[in-house]
Enzyme design. Structure first.
Site, short mmCIF file in Angstrom:
data_model
loop_
_atom_site.label_atom_id
_atom_site.label_comp_id
_atom_site.label_asym_id
_atom_site.label_seq_id
_atom_site.Cartn_x
_atom_site.Cartn_y
_atom_site.Cartn_z
N SER A 329 -29.54 -1.30 7.20
CA SER A 329 -30.64 -2.04 7.83
C SER A 329 -30.74 -1.83 9.34
CB SER A 329 -30.52 -3.53 7.52
OG SER A 329 -30.76 -3.77 6.14
N ASP A 353 -42.94 -10.98 0.41
CA ASP A 353 -41.58 -10.60 0.00
C ASP A 353 -41.10 -11.61 -1.05
OD1 ASP A 353 -38.91 -10.06 -0.34
OD2 ASP A 353 -38.41 -10.05 1.80
N HIS A 368 -32.84 -11.94 -1.57
CA HIS A 368 -33.56 -13.17 -1.86
C HIS A 368 -34.94 -13.08 -1.20
CE1 HIS A 368 -31.66 -13.92 2.10
NE2 HIS A 368 -32.77 -14.59 2.35
#
Length: 687
Positions: A329, A353, A368
């Site tokens: 990331s 998302d 999540h």
């Protein structure tokens, strides 16, 4: 006398006269050949033979220069020379060489390795030259030989200089080492204009700064012209020119910062590169584990070589320069810039998302759900879905087009040999890399994972730090460099090395500032807020977790079920202070898990040292080494005091201090000066 007898006598006389003429012609021919040969020798080739005769009478012996020192930005000595006694033999003065060596072995220890080295040196030396048989004699050995010197004509004790790296493994991958010139290097020297300057030189820079700045460090070889006898004995010195020592090379490296980082890693593996984003100077370049570079100076022994070469931890690999990893990331801020610049995203574009994203019947996980997500939230919360969709919208070749100028998949041009390019994939790259037709084809599903720094993406920490420094510097890129300046061996004058003026990437300022604002928020409200809580300065960063081995989409990652070398890598990129950055870095801790758990705490200690002069407390250092640290604990120690104690540490044969004498305060850069002349955290999001 009858007529027959008269005729017979005339025939014999004619034959005799013919023989006389033949002999005369042969004699004349031989005389002609002799005269011709004398003319060639005495007239035509006179100069050549005169030169050869002179060379038989005289010999030129090279005088090898003293190698230049290597210093850090504050004058701390990283590579130097020291004098030690050697036992040397001049073969032309000895009747029986083997008998002499055997007799000497009764006075000083002469190992089989010493004999092999002496034999190699004999092959490259003349009979009247002095050749070392044993190096680094002890005082006791010198005394024993001196008492028996009268027994050994042609054998003497001399003082020679030897290379030494006083800090041993600290900064070893950067400094490099010297070693004996091998056949390949010899051939390269013979084809270069510097060949004459290497007469008599036995060693050359092999890695690191020793290799990259060989020309400056080597110096100028001197010579002695000696008159010799036909047997090779030196009679007298006819002429000479002294050798000129190599220049001192001053690095931008701060060895205090370097040692701090190496200490906080402990026994873990990884790499860290810290740059000054304002000029590209390398402040620290760490690769763990390291090794004592002194082992290689005289040729490493088999036991140590086997240990270093066969270790699963690969200590010989410079991970910062040559180790390539998926960035995880930490790649997202740069993808965000590419998305904005390519027009595929706007700063206020919002995507949904839901925690996963399905493409072509395949579901890509995202930890999540983050709900409605714009660019800023995508970086703060490390949304995978945002970058899955962005990568799909851009396509692999557009990603390559916009990320390549940032330095990904490209050599940065740092002044070290052997930099890895890494991999920034494209359709062309895949066609050229793989052999089978089905492997050459690029599949749309392969693009998705590129957006979160996985897939084929593999970059070095140097490349990641280089891009981070560009972001910190508002889109202006500087070439990373270690060489800061040189100190002339004769005049002692300091000369700065080449400085990069910087190149603007041409990004729209509002795009760069949008990403800068987001990464600054990561340390306040994002995945790194726990590590940087309470810091008296602002910073910007991005955590990252990268897979070391692939895990199936239907499988859940469980570190406890994997071998240590198969667990995820922990990464972090950062710069500080956020509003006016003075330092930018990229750090990876191999197989250590979440970026906020292992890599980010190291970055916090780096910034505390560089900006606040704070060195971790004993208990804090122990916690960081175990990967159990968040914000610092205990009372920090003074960085300057810790460095001073480090410099005072004495090593055999060197003593203290290690700081170079003869350079005034105005000669060296302050470690904080921008460009003067030398003076346990649970992550909120899957990252």
């Amino acid at each position: 006398m009858s007529g027959f007898e008269v005729r017979n006598s005339e025939v014999e006389l004619q034959k005799f006269r013919l023989r006389i003429w033949v002999v005369a012609l042969v004699v004349l021919l031989l005389l002609g050949i002799l005269l011709f040969r004398l003319t060639v020798l005495q007239v035509v080739r006179h100069d050549a033979f005169a030169e050869r005769a002179e060379s038989n009478r005289t010999a030129v012996v090279p005088i090898v220069p003293n190698r230049g020192k290597i210093l850090d930005r504050n004058g701390v000595v990283l590579a130097t020379n020291y004098s030690a006694y050697t036992l040397e033999i001049t073969r032309s003065k000895i009747k029986d060489l083997e008998e002499t060596i055997e007799a000497l072995s009764e006075l000083v220890e002469i190992t089989p390795r010493d004999r092999r080295k002496f034999k190699r040196l004999m092959e490259d030396s003349k009979r009247f030259e002095s050749i070392p048989l044993r190096s680094r004699l002890t005082d006791e050995e010198v005394a024993r030989f001196t008492a028996q010197r009268w027994r050994f004509p042609g054998v003497d004790i001399k003082a020679r200089f030897f290379r030494n790296y006083p800090l041993e493994d600290v900064g070893g991958h950067v400094v490099g080492y010297i070693g004996r010139i091998n056949q390949r290097e010899q051939e390269a020297l013979e084809d270069s204009e510097d060949y004459a300057n290497y007469r008599g030189t036995e060693v050359i820079g092999k890695l690191g700064i020793e290799q990259s700045y060989e020309k400056q460090l080597h110096g100028l070889t001197g010579w002695e012209q000696l008159e010799t006898t036909a047997g090779g004995f030196a009679v007298r010195r006819l002429n000479s020119r002294p050798a000129t020592s190599g220049d001192t090379v001053v690095l931008s490296l701060d060895i205090g910062l370097q040692k701090l980082v190496e200490d906080v890693y402990g026994e873990r593996r990884g790499a860290l590169v810290a740059l000054d984003p304002r000029n590209g100077e390398v402040l620290a370049m760490v690769s763990k584990p390291g090794y004592d570079v002194n082992l290689f100076v005289d040729g490493i022994d088999q036991e140590n070589w086997d240990f270093l070469n066969n270790s699963i931890d690969r200590p010989l690999l410079n991970r910062a320069l040559r180790g390539s990893y998926p960035p995880g990331s930490t790649y997202k801020p740069f993808m965000a810039i590419a998305g904005l610049e390519s027009g595929k995203r706007k700063v206020d574009t919002i995507i949904q998302d839901n925690g996963s994203w399905t493409f072509g019947g395949h579901t890509f996980r995202s930890g999540h759900p983050n709900g409605p997500t714009n660019l800023r939230r995508s970086i703060i919360k490390s949304s995978n879905v945002y970058y899955y969709m962005l990568a799909n919208d851009m396509g692999v070749d557009t990603i390559h087009e916009y990320l390549s100028p940032m330095g990904f998949g490209q050599q940065t041009g740092i002044d070290l040999v052997g930099e890895a390019r890494g991999v920034l994939p494209s359709t062309e790259w895949k066609r050229n890399t793989y052999k089978r037709p089905e492997q050459k084809k690029w599949y749309a599903g392969e693009t998705i994972s590129l957006g979160i720094g996985q897939g084929y993406n593999h970059f070095t920490m140097l490349q990641l730090a280089h891009a981070t420094a560009m972001l910190a510097n508002h889109g202006i890129q500087h070439r990373p460099h270690l060489g800061k300046g040189t100190v002339d061996a004769v005049t002692r004058a300091y000369s700065p090395l080449y400085k990069d003026a910087g190149t603007s990437m041409g990004y729209k300022p509002e795009h760069v500032e949008a990403v800068r604002s987001a990464v600054a928020a990561v340390t306040v409200e994002g995945t790194a807020r726990g590590v940087f809580g309470g810091a008296p300065y602002t910073s910007a960063g991005k955590t990252g977790t990268a897979q070391a081995v692939s895990v199936g989409q239907k499988d859940k990652y469980n570190a406890a079920k994997l071998a240590e070398h198969q667990r995820d890598h922990s990464l972090y990129i950062a710069y500080a202070p956020a509003e006016n950055p003075k330092i930018a870095l990229a750090v990876i801790v191999e197989n250590a898990g979440f970026g906020a758990a292992a890599a980010a705490p190291i970055a916090r200690r780096v910034f505390d040292y560089w900006l606040l002069d704070q060195y971790p407390s004993v208990e804090d250092m122990a916690a960081v080494r175990k990967g159990q640290a968040s914000r610092p604990i205990g009372v920090p120690r003074s960085g300057q005091e810790m460095m001073a104690a480090f410099e005072r540490m004495e090593l055999p044969g060197l003593g203290a201090p290690r700081v170079m004498e003869g350079l005034s305060g105005g000669d060296m850069a302050s470690p904080r000066a921008p460009d003067t002349a030398p003076a346990s955290l649970e992550p909120e999001a899957e990252d």
